[in-house]
Design a protein around this motif. Structure first.
Motif, mmCIF file in Angstrom:
data_model
loop_
_atom_site.group_PDB
_atom_site.id
_atom_site.type_symbol
_atom_site.label_atom_id
_atom_site.label_comp_id
_atom_site.label_asym_id
_atom_site.label_seq_id
_atom_site.Cartn_x
_atom_site.Cartn_y
_atom_site.Cartn_z
ATOM 1 N N PRO A 1 0.822 -1.213 0.000
ATOM 2 C CA PRO A 1 0.000 0.000 0.000
ATOM 3 C C PRO A 1 0.855 1.262 0.000
ATOM 4 C CG PRO A 1 -0.160 -1.145 2.119
ATOM 5 C CD PRO A 1 0.627 -2.017 1.213
ATOM 6 N N ASN A 2 0.208 2.395 -0.213
ATOM 7 C CA ASN A 2 0.858 3.700 -0.165
ATOM 8 C C ASN A 2 1.678 3.859 1.093
ATOM 9 O OD1 ASN A 2 0.705 5.566 -2.079
ATOM 10 N ND2 ASN A 2 -1.143 6.575 -1.353
ATOM 11 N N SER B 1 -2.047 -13.346 -4.133
ATOM 12 C CA SER B 1 -3.388 -12.774 -4.237
ATOM 13 C C SER B 1 -4.359 -13.498 -3.312
ATOM 14 C CB SER B 1 -3.869 -12.805 -5.684
ATOM 15 O OG SER B 1 -3.778 -14.113 -6.188
ATOM 16 N N GLU C 1 -4.200 -13.842 2.960
ATOM 17 C CA GLU C 1 -5.091 -13.029 3.795
ATOM 18 C C GLU C 1 -4.358 -11.787 4.328
ATOM 19 O OE1 GLU C 1 -8.587 -12.042 4.716
ATOM 20 O OE2 GLU C 1 -8.213 -13.997 3.754
ATOM 21 N N VAL D 1 -1.955 -10.171 3.031
ATOM 22 C CA VAL D 1 -1.747 -9.177 1.989
ATOM 23 C C VAL D 1 -3.016 -8.357 1.812
ATOM 24 C CG1 VAL D 1 -1.295 -8.842 -0.450
ATOM 25 C CG2 VAL D 1 -0.026 -10.565 0.823
ATOM 26 N N ARG D 2 -4.127 -9.067 1.791
ATOM 27 C CA ARG D 2 -5.389 -8.344 1.637
ATOM 28 C C ARG D 2 -5.621 -7.384 2.798
ATOM 29 N NH1 ARG D 2 -10.103 -12.239 0.357
ATOM 30 N NH2 ARG D 2 -8.570 -13.548 -0.688
ATOM 31 N N GLU D 3 -5.271 -7.861 3.954
ATOM 32 C CA GLU D 3 -5.374 -7.002 5.140
ATOM 33 C C GLU D 3 -4.549 -5.726 4.944
ATOM 34 O OE1 GLU D 3 -6.958 -7.432 8.180
ATOM 35 O OE2 GLU D 3 -8.012 -9.040 7.127
ATOM 36 N N TYR E 1 -3.697 -4.232 2.307
ATOM 37 C CA TYR E 1 -4.259 -3.298 1.338
ATOM 38 C C TYR E 1 -5.549 -2.677 1.823
ATOM 39 C CZ TYR E 1 -1.148 -3.443 -2.576
ATOM 40 O OH TYR E 1 -0.073 -3.252 -3.377
ATOM 41 N N LEU E 2 -6.365 -3.481 2.496
ATOM 42 C CA LEU E 2 -7.690 -2.974 2.861
ATOM 43 C C LEU E 2 -7.704 -2.296 4.223
ATOM 44 C CD1 LEU E 2 -10.225 -5.529 1.511
ATOM 45 C CD2 LEU E 2 -9.693 -3.256 0.714
ATOM 46 N N GLY E 3 -6.641 -2.428 4.962
ATOM 47 C CA GLY E 3 -6.652 -1.788 6.267
ATOM 48 C C GLY E 3 -6.494 -2.847 7.320
ATOM 49 N N ALA E 4 -5.527 -2.627 8.156
ATOM 50 C CA ALA E 4 -5.225 -3.645 9.144
ATOM 51 C C ALA E 4 -6.200 -3.543 10.303
ATOM 52 C CB ALA E 4 -3.798 -3.442 9.647
ATOM 53 N N ASP E 5 -6.742 -4.676 10.670
ATOM 54 C CA ASP E 5 -7.708 -4.665 11.751
ATOM 55 C C ASP E 5 -7.055 -4.401 13.097
ATOM 56 O OD1 ASP E 5 -9.838 -5.008 10.191
ATOM 57 O OD2 ASP E 5 -9.821 -7.193 10.271
ATOM 58 N N PHE E 6 -5.755 -4.707 13.178
ATOM 59 C CA PHE E 6 -5.140 -4.510 14.495
ATOM 60 C C PHE E 6 -5.174 -3.035 14.875
ATOM 61 C CE2 PHE E 6 -1.683 -4.904 11.445
ATOM 62 C CZ PHE E 6 -0.947 -3.767 11.663
ATOM 63 N N ALA E 7 -5.150 -2.150 13.873
ATOM 64 C CA ALA E 7 -5.249 -0.729 14.182
ATOM 65 C C ALA E 7 -6.598 -0.422 14.812
ATOM 66 C CB ALA E 7 -5.068 0.100 12.923
ATOM 67 N N LEU E 8 -7.613 -1.071 14.269
ATOM 68 C CA LEU E 8 -8.960 -0.851 14.800
ATOM 69 C C LEU E 8 -9.052 -1.390 16.224
ATOM 70 C CD1 LEU E 8 -11.169 -1.738 11.764
ATOM 71 C CD2 LEU E 8 -10.644 0.501 12.699
#
Lengths: 606, 294, 264
Positions: free
Chosen positions: A387-388, A581, A584, A586-588, A590-597
C-alpha cells in the motif's frame, strides 16, 4: 529551405565570417582593428564562461581571472626567459586550466552558490596577490611587456590574427563539446544533477573537464591580450567589469548555445566602444557601470534565454505550425522490433542478483523501511507491491544509492554495494526509472538516451553523441521501445507515457544487469501498458532481470514471479502471484489492518 | 601579550559589526535560497546615507542608522518586487546574476550621486579610546559593536517573537505549509527581504564611522559578507555571528603579525580554504538541506 | 456543508478529477477511499484552494469557494491538514499553534483562549510546547496538526491520509482525535487508504476511481459490500458497474462477507 541548403548555410556562414574578419586589417583602419581585437578577447572569454555556466549550469562571476592568470603567467615567463610572450602564451592556458582543476574540487561536494562565491573570491584574491607580490609581478606599478619586434607597418596584425585564431578554436571547442557525450552529459548535469549521476555520468569528472575547458583558451587569450596592451596592471587584468561583460555577452546571445556568446560579444563590444567615446568627463566610469549593470539587469528580466534561443524558438514555431505534435499521435499496437542484444556480463555463482539483508532507513522519527530483506533472482521479474507509504520507492532509493541505508546491507552480483555512490552502483549494473519520469528537458529524445554511460571510460567522453556508435545504439533502443520517430523531439514535447518509454530506453543504454522500474504503468493509457508489458517480457526472455514497483495488480500478477509484499517498510509476504493474491495478510495490508482498529477500540473513547 | 590581547579585542569588536553587515544576506539566503550579491551595494548605500545625514545635521552617524535603515527597508522592498520576485518566476538560477547586475549599476548610481572621493563620518569620539590599564578600546568600534549586537538581538527577537517572524520562518520551513495556515507567502518574502536590507542599513551606518569608503568599496564588502556566511554555514544567523568573529580576528591578527597589505586578502583566502576543505562551514551547518522524502 | 459539482481539476500534466460530484453533510465524518491515483488527495487540494478547478463548482454552505486563494478558503472556514510536513519542523509546537491562528493574530485574547482550550483537549500541545516539531513522533505530530487546525474554529477540517506511516498505536490516537474533532462540532472530510480504518471511523464513505465518485453511502453499507476488496485489487479495472467486479482481479469474489462482518 531544404536540408542541404541549411547545411550549406551552417557551414558556409561561419567560414565567410572568418574570411571577412581576416580581411579587415588589410584596410589599415586601426580603430576597427583595435575594436575587433577587444571583441575577440571578449568573445573567447564569453565562450569559455558559457562552457561552464551555459552548458553545465555552474555560474562563475570571476571568469576574467583566467585572463589575468594567462597574462601574468606569460608575462612573467617571458621576462624570466627573455623570449617573446607569444612563445609562452600556451603556458598561460596551462596555468588557467590547472587553477580551474583545483577550483573544480569545490564543485565535487557542493552545488550552485558555493561555486559562484569561489570564482568571485578567486578573482579578488588573485588581484590582491598580484598587487602585493611586488618582487615577481611588479605590484600595482605593473609589469611592462617587451616591445613588439615586428615593423610598424604591419600594425597589430599578429595580435589580431592570433586572437581571431583563438576565437575560431574557442567556437570549435564549444561546438565539439556540444556534440560529444561529455557535452550532453554537462547539459544533463545542468538539468538534473542527481538523475545524471544515476545514469552513469561521473559528475565530478565531467565538471572538472568542463571548467578546465572553459579556462584554457581564456588563459591563452589573456596572454596575447596582455602582450597587446603592453602593460600588465592588476586593476585591469583582474577586472570584475570584464567578468560582467562576459556574463552579459553570453546571456544576451544565448547561454548554452555555441554561437550565442560570440554574437553577444560582437554586439556588446562595439556598443561599449560607442558609449566610451560618448561618455566623457569625470562621470564616465560611473556611467559605464550604470550602463552595463542596467543592461545586464534588463537582459535577465526581459530576455533571460538570449537572442539565439528566442529566435530559434520563434522559427521552430513558424515551421511546425499546422503539423501535428508528436504528443497527439497514438502509438500503434505494432509488432515489437527485435530485442536488442545486451552486453554479456561475467556471472558469479550466486543465483541472487540483488539481496537486501535487514535494511532499515529512518527519516528523523519516521521509519520508512524497517528491517527489510528479500532477494531478486537472476533472470526473474520480481514485483515489489504494497500500500501507499509502505516504503517501496524508498527501497529503490536505497538500492540505487539515492539515500544511504540507516542499517543493514545490500549485496549486488556477489559484492556489497551499500557504501557505494549512485554512479558506482550504475556502473555495477543497476539501472532505474522513476515514478514521474525524469528526462532532461533541454535535450532531445536521442540525446537523453545517448547521455547514459554504463561504465566510465575517459575516451568515451569525446565520442560523438549525435552520430557514430553511441547514437546508433541509442537509436536502436528507441526503435525497440517504439519511439524511433521521435529522435529529435524535445523530451518535454512527449506525452507522459512516451517519456516513460524514453526513460526505459535510457536505462537500457546502460546495459544494466538489473532494471528497477518504479510504477511503469501509473498514469499511462492501456495501449501503452500493453506495450510496456510486451517490452518487459521480451527483454526478460533475453535474460534481463527486473524489479518492479507497481500498483496495477493485473499487470503485476500477470507479469511477475515472484511477488514481494511490503507493508510499513517490512516484507510481509513473498511468493508466487497466485499465492500472494490469496494471502489473507496481503489483503489485510491493502484494505486496512484490523489490528489498528482493535487498538483504537481498546483506547476506549471511540 | 598586551599586543595579542589588544588584537583580540579589536577583532571581536569588528566581528560584531561584520555579523550585523552579513545578517541581511544570511536571512535572505536562509529563507529564500537567494544569493543577494547586491548586499555590498546596499551596505555602501547605507554608509553614504548615514554620512550624508551626518554632514547635514551633525547628529551621531550611528543613531542616524535608524533613518538609513528605514530608507533601505524601502529599497529592499523595491529590489524584491521589481527584480528578485520577477526573475524567480522566470529562471531562479538567474537571481544571482540579477542581483549582481543591481550591484554593478548601483555602484555607478552611488558614484554619480556622491562622487568618487574617499568618505568617512568623523563624530567627536572618532579616534578616541577608553583605556583599561595598558589596553585601549576604541570608542567608535565599541559603540558600533554594541549597536550591532542590539540590532541583531532585535532581529532575533522579531524572528522568534512576532507573527511576522513566525511567518517568515514558516515560509523557510515549508512554503506549502505556510499557505495552508493562511500566510501570504509573497508578502512575507517581500517583508523579509526588506527587513534584511534594513539591518544592512544599520551596518552601513557603522561602516561610515569605522572605515573610509568609496562606491567601489562594495567589492571588498561583499567579499567580507560572503566570507562570514561561508565560515558560518550559509543561512544560519548564529553561524554568521561566529563566522564574523573569526573573520574579525583573522584580519586583526594578520595586520598585527603579518602585513597590513594582506589584510584585505584574508576574507578571500578564508573563502577558498573553507570551500575547498570544509564546504559545510566551520560549524557543520550544511550548504544543502536534505529533504526527507519517504 | 460542502457541495462539489462536475469538478474538473488537475496539475500541469492533465486532469485528475474528471467531473466529480460530491457532497458532505454537516457534522459528519466523511471518508474518501479508492485505489491509488484515483484522485482522492486532489479533491482535498481543490477544496482548499491549492489547485483551482478548470470546470465545475465547489460551494461551502451555498457560497462558491472555487478559485479562491488558500487564505480565503481558510477564512471561509475550511482548514486542511496535509499528508506530509504539515507542521513547520524547525518551529516549536507553541509557534506552530500560534501560526494556526495566523488569520486571527490581531485578536490576541481570542487566540490565547483558543489555544488554552485546545491544550485541554490535546494535552500534548501543552506538554511539548517548547519542543521543536521535528522532535515529535509521527503520531504526536498528527495530534498537534489536528489541534492547530482547530485554532480558527473551522466549520470543516480536511484530513489527507492521517494514518500514513503511523504505527497501530498512533493510528488509534488519530482515530480518537478525529472523533473528538467531530464531537467539538467540526465536519470532517478525510482521505484514507486504510479502507476499513477509514470507513470504521467515518459515518459516510465515498469510493472514488479515476477521478470520479463510484459510490457514496453510509460507511456501514459500504463496509458490508462483498465487492469492496475487488475494487481495490484491480486499479486498472474500468469504472464499470461496481456490482460486477472485474473478473480476473485476483481476489474479488473470494472475499467472505461473513468474515468481514465479524470485524465490524
Amino acid at each position: 529551405m531544404t536540408a542541404r541548403n541549411r547545411r550549406l548555410l551552417r557551414r558556409g556562414a561561419p567560414a565567410l565570417g572568418v574570411l571577412l574578419l581576416a580581411l579587415v586589417p588589410l584596410t589599415g583602419d586601426i580603430y576597427y582593428q583595435n575594436m575587433l581585437i577587444m571583441t575577440f578577447v571578449l568573445a573567447v572569454l564569453a565562450s569559455g564562461w558559457n562552457t561552464m555556466a551555459g552548458y553545465t549550469g555552474y555560474v562563475s562571476l570571476g571568469h576574467s581571472a583566467f585572463i589575468g592568470i594567462g597574462a601574468y603567467t606569460a608575462g612573467v615567463a617571458s621576462a624570466h626567459w627573455g623570449v617573446s610572450p607569444f612563445l609562452v602564451a600556451p603556458l598561460g592556458g596551462v596555468a588557467a586550466a590547472l587553477v580551474a582543476l583545483l577550483l573544480s574540487v569545490v564543485t565535487r561536494r557542493t552545488r550552485g552558490p558555493a561555486f559562484v562565491i569561489v570564482t568571485f573570491a578567486l578573482l579578488e584574491l588573485l588581484g590582491l596577490t598580484v598587487r602585493n607580490w611586488t618582487s615577481v609581478t611588479g605590484g600595482s606599478k605593473g609589469l611592462l611587456m617587451p616591445l613588439p619586434t615586428w615593423g610598424v607597418d604591419i600594425q597589430d596584425w599578429p595580435f589580431y590574427y592570433t586572437l581571431l585564431g583563438l576565437l575560431v578554436l574557442a567556437v570549435a571547442l564549444a561546438a565539439g563539446i556540444a556534440r560529444t557525450k561529455l557535452g550532453i552529459g554537462l547539459v544533463a548535469i545542468r538539468d538534473d544533477e542527481d538523475k545524471a549521476a544515476g545514469i552513469g555520468i561521473s559528475t565530478p569528472a565531467y565538471k572538472s573537464l568542463a571548467f578546465m575547458a572553459s579556462a584554457v583558451l581564456v588563459g591563452v587569450a589573456g596572454a596575447v591580450y596582455g602582450y597587446y596592451v603592453s602593460f600588465l596592471d592588476p586593476g585591469a587584468m583582474f577586472d570584475i567589469v570584464l567578468s560582467v561583460e562576459a556574463v552579459l555577452a553570453a546571456l544576451m546571445g544565448g547561454r548554452g548555445t555555441v554561437w550565442g556568446p560570440v554574437l553577444g560579444a560582437f554586439i556588446l563590444e562595439p556598443l561599449s566602444e560607442v558609449t566610451n567615446s560618448h561618455l566623457g568627463g569625470s562621470d564616465a566610469g560611473a556611467l559605464r557601470l550604470v550602463f552595463f549593470g542596467g543592461l545586464l539587469l534588463a537582459v535577465t528580466l526581459l530576455l533571460p534565454r538570449g537572442i539565439l534561443p528566442q529566435a530559434a524558438e520563434w522559427l521552430r514555431r513558424r515551421r511546425t505550425r499546422g503539423a501535428t505534435s508528436p504528443v497527439g499521435r497514438r502509438l500503434a499496437d505494432a509488432e515489437l522490433p527485435a530485442t536488442p542484444v545486451m552486453r554479456p556480463r561475467a556471472q558469479t555463482e550466486d543465483t541472487a542478483l540483488l539481496r537486501l539483508t535487514g535494511v532499515s532507513r529512518r527519516f528523523g522519527g519516521l521509519v520508512a523501511v524497517d528491517d527489510c530483506g528479500f532477494e531478486v533472482t537472476r533472470g526473474s521479474i520480481t514485483a515489489l507491491i504494497g500500500p501507499n507509504g509502505s516504503g517501496k520507492t524508498t527501497v529503490f532509493n536505497l538500492v540505487d544509492g539515492t539515500y544511504p541505508v540507516t542499517a543493514g546491507r545490500i549485496d549486488f552480483d556477489g559484492r556489497r554495494i551499500d557504501q557505494l555512490g549512485p554512479t558506482r552502483r550504475t556502473f555495477a549494473g543497476i539501472g532505474r526509472t522513476y515514478q514521474l519520469p525524469r528526462l532532461f528537458p533541454s535535450l532531445t529524445v536521442l540525446q537523453n538516451v545517448a547521455a547514459a554511460c554504463g561504465e566510465f571510460r575517459p575516451g568515451n567522453l569525446l565520442r560523438s553523441a549525435v552520430s557514430g556508435a553511441e547514437a546508433a545504439r541509442a537509436t536502436e533502443l528507441l526503435e525497440f521501445v517504439g519511439l524511433g520517430d521521435y529522435l529529435t523531439a524535445r523530451a518535454t514535447d512527449l506525452s507522459y507515457g512516451q517519456r516513460k518509454l524514453v526513460e526505459l530506453a535510457q536505462v537500457l543504454m546502460l546495459e544494466p544487469q538489473l532494471i528497477l522500474l518504479d510504477e511503469p504503468c501509473a498514469g499511462i493509457n492501456p495501449t501503452l501498458i500493453r506495450r510496456m508489458a510486451a517490452l518487459i517480457q521480451a527483454l526478460n526472455r533475453a535474460g534481463q532481470t527486473f524489479l518492479i514497483v507497481e500498483h496495477d495488480m493485473n499487470f503485476v500478477l500477470s507479469l511477475s514471479d515472484p511477488v514481494v509484499v511490503l507493508s510499513r517498510g517490512t516484507v510481509i509476504a513473498h511468493g508466487a502471484p497466485d499465492d500472494i493474491s490469496a494471502d489473507e495478510q496481503v489483503r489485510e495490508a491493502y484494505l486496512g489492518a484490523d489490528f489498528a482498529l482493535d487498538a483504537a477500540t481498546a483506547g476506549g473513547t471511540a | 601579550m598586551t599586543l595579542l590581547l589588544q588584537t583580540l579585542i579589536f577583532g571581536c569588536l569588528i566581528g560584531g559589526v561584520y555579523a550585523l553587515m552579513s545578517s541581511g544576506f544570511t536571512l535572505i539566503f536562509g529563507v529564500m535560497d537567494v544569493i543577494n550579491l547586491a548586499q555590498g551595494c546596499l551596505l555602501i548605500t547605507g554608509a553614504y546615507l548615514s554620512w550624508w545625514m551626518w554632514q547635514r545635521t551633525g547628529l551621531d552617524p550611528l543613531l542616524l542608522g535608524v533613518l538609513s535603515s528605514a530608507a533601505l527597508y524601502g529599497i529592499g522592498w523595491l529590489l524584491y518586487k521589481g527584480v528578485v520576485a520577477r526573475v524567480q518566476r522566470v529562471d531562479p538560477g538567474l537571481t544571482l546574476v540579477a542581483t549582481f547586475a543591481v550591484a554593478v549599476a548601483g555602484e555607478g548610481v552611488i558614484a554619480l550621486v556622491f562622487g568618487t572621493s574617499d568618505r568617512s563620518a568623523t563624530p567627536s569620539y572618532f579616534n578616541t579610546s577608553f583605556h583599561l590599564g595598558s589596553l585601549s578600546v576604541p570608542k567608535a568600534q565599541l559603540y558600533a559593536c554594541i549597536g550591532a549586537l542590539v540590532v541583531l538581538g532585535g532581529l532575533y527577537a522579531l524572528l522568534r517573537g512576532t507573527f511576522l517572524g513566525r511567518a517568515i520562518r514558516a515560509c523557510a520551513s515549508s512554503r506549502g505549509g505556510a499557505e495552508l495556515v493562511g500566510i501570504d507567502v509573497e508578502r512575507a518574502m517581500a517583508q523579509m527581504f526588506a527587513l534584511g536590507a534594513a539591518t544592512t542599513g544599520f551596518g552601513g551606518a557603522a561602516l561610515s564611522v569605522l572605515y573610509q569608503f568609496l562606491p567601489d568599496s562594495q567589492d571588498i564588502w561583499i567579499g567580507r559578507v560572503l566570507c562570514v556566511v561561508v565560515l558560518g554555514g550559509l543561512g544560519s544567523l548564529p553561524g554568521a555571528l561566529a563566522g564574523a568573529v573569526v573573520l574579525g580576528l583573522g584580519e586583526a591578527l594578520t595586520s598585527t603579525y603579518w602585513d597590513v597589505r594582506w589584510t584585505t586578502a584574508v576574507p578571500y583566502m578564508l573563502i577558498l580554504a573553507i570551500l575547498l576543505l570544509r564546504p559545510q562551514g566551520l560549524f557543520g551547518i550544511t550548504l544543502r538541506r536534505e529533504g526527507a522524502r519517504a | 456543508m460542502i457541495e462539489m459539482h462536475s469538478v474538473v481539476a488537475g496539475y500541469g500534466g492533465g486532469d485528475v478529477l474528471q467531473g466529480l460530484d460530491l457532497s458532505v453533510r454537516p457534522g459528519t465524518i466523511t471518508c474518501i477511499v479508492g485505489p491509488n491515483g484515483a484522485g482522492k488527495s486532489t479533491v482535498l487540494r481543490a477544496i482548499s484552494g491549492q489547485i483551482h478547478p478548470r470546470e465545475g463548482e465547489i460551494r461551502l454552505a451555498g457560497s462558491a469557494i472555487h478559485g479562491h486563494s488558500p487564505a480565503a478558503v481558510i477564512s471561509a472556514g475550511i482548514v486542511q491538514v496535509p499528508q506530509h510536513n504539515g507542521l513547520f519542523a524547525d518551529l516549536t509546537v507553541r509557534d506552530n499553534m500560534l501560526l494556526g491562528g495566523y488569520l486571527i493574530r490581531r485578536d490576541k485574547a481570542r487566540l490565547r483562549r483558543r489555544i488554552a482550550e485546545l491544550e485541554e483537549v490535546f494535552p500534548i500541545v501543552r506538554e511539548r510546547a517548547d519542543e521543536k516539531a521535528a522532535n515529535l513522533s509521527g503520531g504526536q505530530r498528527r495530534i498537534v496538526e489536528f489541534a492547530r487546525a482547530l485554532v480558527l474554529e473551522p466549520r470543516m477540517v480536511l484530513l489527507d491520509e492521517p494514518t500514513l506511516g503511523l504505527d497501530p498505536k498512533a493510528s488509534a490516537l488519530v482515530f480518537d482525535s478525529t472523533r473528538m474533532m467531530r464531537d467539538l462540532g467540526t465536519t470532517v472530510l478525510m482521505v484514507e487508504q486504510n479502507v476499513r480504518f477509514g470507513l470504521r471511523l467515518a459515518s459516510h464513505g465515498v469510493v472514488m476511481e479515476r477521478g470520479r465518485v463510484l459510490l457514496a453511502d453510509s460507511s456501514e453499507a459500504l463496509l458490508a459490500r462483498p465487492d469492496m476488496a475487488a475494487m481495490f485489487f484491480g486499479s486498472s479495472a474500468p469504472p464499470a458497474d461496481p456490482a460486477e467486479p472485474e473478473p480476473g482481479t485476483g481476489t474479488g469474489p473470494g472475499t467472505d462477507p461473513q468474515r468481514e462482518d465479524a470485524h465490524l
